[in-house]
Write a protein that holds these residues in place. Sequence first.
Motif, PDB file in Angstrom:
ATOM      1  N   TYR A   8       0.841  -1.206   0.000  1.00  0.00           N
ATOM      2  CA  TYR A   8       0.000   0.000   0.000  1.00  0.00           C
ATOM      3  C   TYR A   8       0.872   1.250   0.000  1.00  0.00           C
ATOM      4  CZ  TYR A   8      -3.188   3.623   1.561  1.00  0.00           C
ATOM      5  OH  TYR A   8      -3.894   4.777   1.664  1.00  0.00           O
ATOM      6  N   TRP A   9       1.850   1.304   0.888  1.00  0.00           N
ATOM      7  CA  TRP A   9       2.686   2.504   1.001  1.00  0.00           C
ATOM      8  C   TRP A   9       3.592   2.672  -0.202  1.00  0.00           C
ATOM      9  CZ3 TRP A   9       0.373   5.698   3.719  1.00  0.00           C
ATOM     10  CH2 TRP A   9      -0.315   5.332   4.868  1.00  0.00           C
ATOM     11  N   ARG A  11       2.673   1.955  -3.264  1.00  0.00           N
ATOM     12  CA  ARG A  11       1.785   2.576  -4.262  1.00  0.00           C
ATOM     13  C   ARG A  11       1.532   4.038  -3.916  1.00  0.00           C
ATOM     14  NH1 ARG A  11      -0.751  -2.229  -3.357  1.00  0.00           N
ATOM     15  NH2 ARG A  11      -2.466  -1.243  -2.219  1.00  0.00           N
ATOM     16  N   TRP A  12       1.317   4.352  -2.654  1.00  0.00           N
ATOM     17  CA  TRP A  12       1.083   5.720  -2.207  1.00  0.00           C
ATOM     18  C   TRP A  12       2.296   6.582  -2.539  1.00  0.00           C
ATOM     19  CZ3 TRP A  12       2.495   9.732   0.949  1.00  0.00           C
ATOM     20  CH2 TRP A  12       1.488  10.617   1.334  1.00  0.00           C
ATOM     21  N   THR A  13       3.484   6.057  -2.276  1.00  0.00           N
ATOM     22  CA  THR A  13       4.726   6.772  -2.579  1.00  0.00           C
ATOM     23  C   THR A  13       4.860   6.998  -4.080  1.00  0.00           C
ATOM     24  OG1 THR A  13       5.801   5.858  -0.614  1.00  0.00           O
ATOM     25  CG2 THR A  13       7.245   6.677  -2.365  1.00  0.00           C
ATOM     26  N   ARG A  15       2.504   7.332  -6.266  1.00  0.00           N
ATOM     27  CA  ARG A  15       1.568   8.385  -6.697  1.00  0.00           C
ATOM     28  C   ARG A  15       2.121   9.768  -6.385  1.00  0.00           C
ATOM     29  NH1 ARG A  15      -2.340   4.438  -5.095  1.00  0.00           N
ATOM     30  NH2 ARG A  15      -2.481   5.289  -2.998  1.00  0.00           N
ATOM     31  N   ASP A  44       3.622  15.867   2.683  1.00  0.00           N
ATOM     32  CA  ASP A  44       3.517  14.549   2.045  1.00  0.00           C
ATOM     33  C   ASP A  44       4.902  13.941   1.833  1.00  0.00           C
ATOM     34  OD1 ASP A  44       0.768  14.704   2.015  1.00  0.00           O
ATOM     35  OD2 ASP A  44       0.610  15.054  -0.141  1.00  0.00           O
ATOM     36  N   ARG A 123      -6.758  13.734  -6.402  1.00  0.00           N
ATOM     37  CA  ARG A 123      -6.514  14.166  -5.028  1.00  0.00           C
ATOM     38  C   ARG A 123      -7.818  14.125  -4.241  1.00  0.00           C
ATOM     39  NH1 ARG A 123      -6.115  18.928  -1.945  1.00  0.00           N
ATOM     40  NH2 ARG A 123      -4.414  18.822  -0.475  1.00  0.00           N
TER      41      ARG A 123
END
Length: 128
Positions: A8-9, A11-13, A15, A44, A123
């Motif tokens: 998950y993180w 993928r978040w990174t 993005r 962020d 966003r």
Amino acid sequence: MSLDDNDYWQRWTARLLAVLAADPSDQLAWAGEHQVRTVNVVHDVEFVLHLAEGMGERGTLAPEALQDLRTLGELVGGTDGRGPAGRWADALTAEAAWSEVRTLARRILVARLGEWRLPLPRRVPPQL
């Protein structure tokens, strides 16, 4: 979502890096559309760096990637989020550091994914 959910993180990174790596015209359009403030981008990046430090300690992030993210954090930390109303679109055109951030974000994405041109995320505004 647990801080231990590595996928998950990651993928978040990715993005966030996609936004930081985008062409200037795409960044300006995205930042304007979403009314992004520079301070939010800085926060962020700081959060991603915190996650990266943890991933590095667990051995789930290569040392080279961690060092690149640390450098990115230093560059972003040196930006001035107080510009006109703190709008990121204004900072993108006024501060040379964002060009360096863009170059480094591209390098990180290429090393991790083989490509830096990723779709810009939608966003989600914070819940009040």
